[in-house]
Design an enzyme around this catalytic site. Structure first.
Site, PDB file in Angstrom:
ATOM      1  CB  CYS A 129      38.715  40.579  38.453  1.00 14.92           C
ATOM      2  SG  CYS A 129      38.967  42.026  39.515  1.00 14.92           S
ATOM      3  CB  CYS A 158      40.052  39.338  42.358  1.00 16.64           C
ATOM      4  SG  CYS A 158      38.683  40.307  42.940  1.00 16.64           S
ATOM      5  CE  LYS A 180      47.125  54.228  46.283  1.00 15.76           C
ATOM      6  NZ  LYS A 180      48.344  54.090  45.703  1.00 15.76           N
TER       7      LYS A 180
END
Ligand code: MSP
Length: 521
Positions: A130, A133, A302
């Site tokens: 990922c 992460c 966002k």
């Protein structure tokens, strides 16, 4: 923190430069700032470290999307973090960037040491990665095939890489957790780590081939690879300390307290202590883990357009009210949600009607009845009833002065503020019960009115002391209005009746927290 150390390192995570500071970053930074101010006031030497995490895939991709070189991009966003913390009066002692040369040197030195000790090997590997992460996920960790944090399917990455023998440290990590029950707090997160360590640990891939990514620290033993971003960033906590505090580093390190949210528990609770063991360094003292701030019901992001920016909050409502909300609303360890309604409720209720109103009421009466001049205690004996009323305020502050530091040591910021507000409520009740505004109508009672107001002005000074680490500007404003020097929490308060010199005059009231009118927002 264990015992009463005289030196202490307090850290925030190093924030990725792919996003600008928002409420989540601000929360961790504000709690560490509150603790730094608290410990300093207790006479401890504090090393408060924050900074930015600038290498890796995620940053390289963000820079590309922004159409610039990673270095230029990192410079820009790192500056935004630093100037935001400056504008928010965050009292950090050192700001580290993972691109700082001393950090890069330290990472390479540790890699050399760990490699020489035989804890690094070369192998090929395929795994679910990922990018959000910046780590591989085991099948067991994925939820419906997705990263539970980013809710995105990981990428399958297969290549030849260097590996750190993390698995070799599994038993030592478990032993350390068993021998040090406070190593990770609150307990729920400790249990989560224990359960992670209940399954076999996989070794950690610590390199990326430069053919795929060159934005990183080159491995000291193979130029064709850069260091995996976590094996780079975590080392900052020690690198910056050694750089900034030299020979005293070990003393601070004995009380190194890391503060993070639960999203980065595994790297801090598993990778990091194992890396320290492999490098022959002592472990940090404690990992303190808090929950997530959500935006109402949803995550802050966002793309959802619901990101709260600290400087906007400062501009609209003042810095201290934002600090107050963050510290008062979240119970350390659990999740909380931010809504503007909840913020306005707390602002109007606790700050405008509560603290602000109390300060202005007391100063207004003092100015109206005695032209701001504090009155010497009356000569005649105080009645038993009056003494009992005065004692309620003394007792409320004595309790708060004892409890607030204890609660801060235990990271119960919200309960500490609640306790301080109990003392403020005792003042409000005292005003209602003693009714100086009624007594003043009877000239023979002016002596008592003077006494009541003197006690209340002293109580405000106690409040300024209690609030100093949480709301430094408001604390300083209260002292200024009382016409005294700024105060620190740990200064022992003077005995009641002796806080001000005879003839002391307080200032005129000013609204500290003008009420927010909902329809005006
Ligand atoms: N760069 C890594 C950390 C490396 S530390 C050696 C990283 N950076 S981050 O920018 O994603 O910051 C994550 C941290 O920011 C969280 O652990 C927490 O401190 C803070 N938060 C970011 N969003 C948050 C919430 N929504 N709620 C609470 N804290 C959050 O991970």
């Amino acid at each position: 923190m264990t015992g009463k150390p005289s030196t202490i390192e307090l850290t925030t995570p190093l924030y990725y430069v792919n996003a600008e500071p928002h409420l989540g970053h601000t929360y961790t930074t504000v709690i560490v700032d509150t603790l730094a101010r608290f410990h300093r006031s207790m006479g401890r030497e504090v090393f408060f470290l924050t900074g930015t995490d600038e290498h890796g895939d995620k940053i390289a991709r963000a820079a590309e999307a922004a159409g610039c070189e990673p270095r230029e991009y990192a410079d820009r966003v790192s500056d935004i973090f630093r100037s935001t913390w400056d504008e928010c009066s965050i009292s950090y002692d050192h700001f580290v960037r993972t691109t700082d040369s001393y950090h890069v040197d330290f990472v390479r030195e540790v890699l050399t040491r760990v490699n020489d000790a035989g804890d690094i090997y070369f192998d090929s590997y395929g795994g679910n990665y990922c990018t959000g992460c910046e780590r591989f996920y085991t099948d067991r960790e994925l939820v419906d095939g997705k990263c539970p944090d980013h809710e995105l399917e990981p990428e399958w990455i297969e290549e030849q890489n260097y590996f750190f023998k993390l698995s070799a440290y599994q038993q030592r990590l478990l032993d350390h957790l068993h021998d040090n029950p406070d190593f990770i707090r609150p307990e729920g997160y400790r249990n989560e780590v224990l359960s992670l360590l209940g399954e076999p640990l996989e070794d950690l891939c610590i390199s990326r081939p430069t053919s795929r990514l060159d934005w990183g620290i080159p491995l000291p033993f193979d130029d064709d690879y850069v260091t995996y971003v976590w094996f780079d960033a975590l080392l900052n906590y020690r690198a910056a300390l050694e750089f900034a505090r030299g020979d005293k580093a070990d003393k601070f390190w004995q009380n190194a307290n890391h503060f993070i949210a639960k999203d980065i528990l595994k790297p801090h609770a598993v990778f990091w202590p194992a890396m320290l063991m492999a490098a022959g360094l002592p472990l940090y003292d404690r990992l303190n883990v808090h929950g997530y701030w959500n935006m109402g019901e949803s995550k802050m992001s966002k793309s959802l357009g619901n990101v709260i920016r600290p400087l906007e909050m400062k501009e609209r409502f003042g810095l201290d009210s934002f600090r107050y909300f963050l510290l008062r609303e979240m119970s350390f360890g659990s999740d909380s949600s931010f809504t503007e309604d909840a913020f306005v409720r707390r602002f109007n209720g606790d700050l405008s009607n509560g603290l602000g109103n109390l300060v202005s009421r007391v100063l207004s009466m003092q100015n109206k009845y005695f032209d701001g001049l504090l009155q010497a205690p009356a000569d005649e004996d105080t009645s038993a009833e009056d003494t009992a009323a005065d004692a309620t305020v003394h007792a409320a502050f004595e309790k708060a002065e004892q409890r607030v530091p204890e609660l801060l040591e235990g990271l119960s910021f919200h309960l500490a503020l609640e306790e301080a507000w109990h003392a403020l409520a005792a003042c409000d009740k005292y005003i209602v019960d003693t009714a100086p505004f009624k007594l003043y109508k009877d000239e023979s009672k002016h002596g008592r009115v003077g006494e009541i107001l003197l006690l209340l002005c002293e109580a405000l000074l106690h409040a300024a002391r209690l609030l100093a680490p949480f709301m430094p500007d408001s604390s300083a404003a209260i002292s200024r209005l009382l016409n005294t020097e700024p105060v620190e929490m740990a200064e022992p308060p003077p005995a009641w009746g002796t806080a001000f010199e005879p003839g002391h005059r307080v200032g005129k009231p000013e609204p500290l927290f003008p009420r927010i009118e909902i329809d005006k927002q």
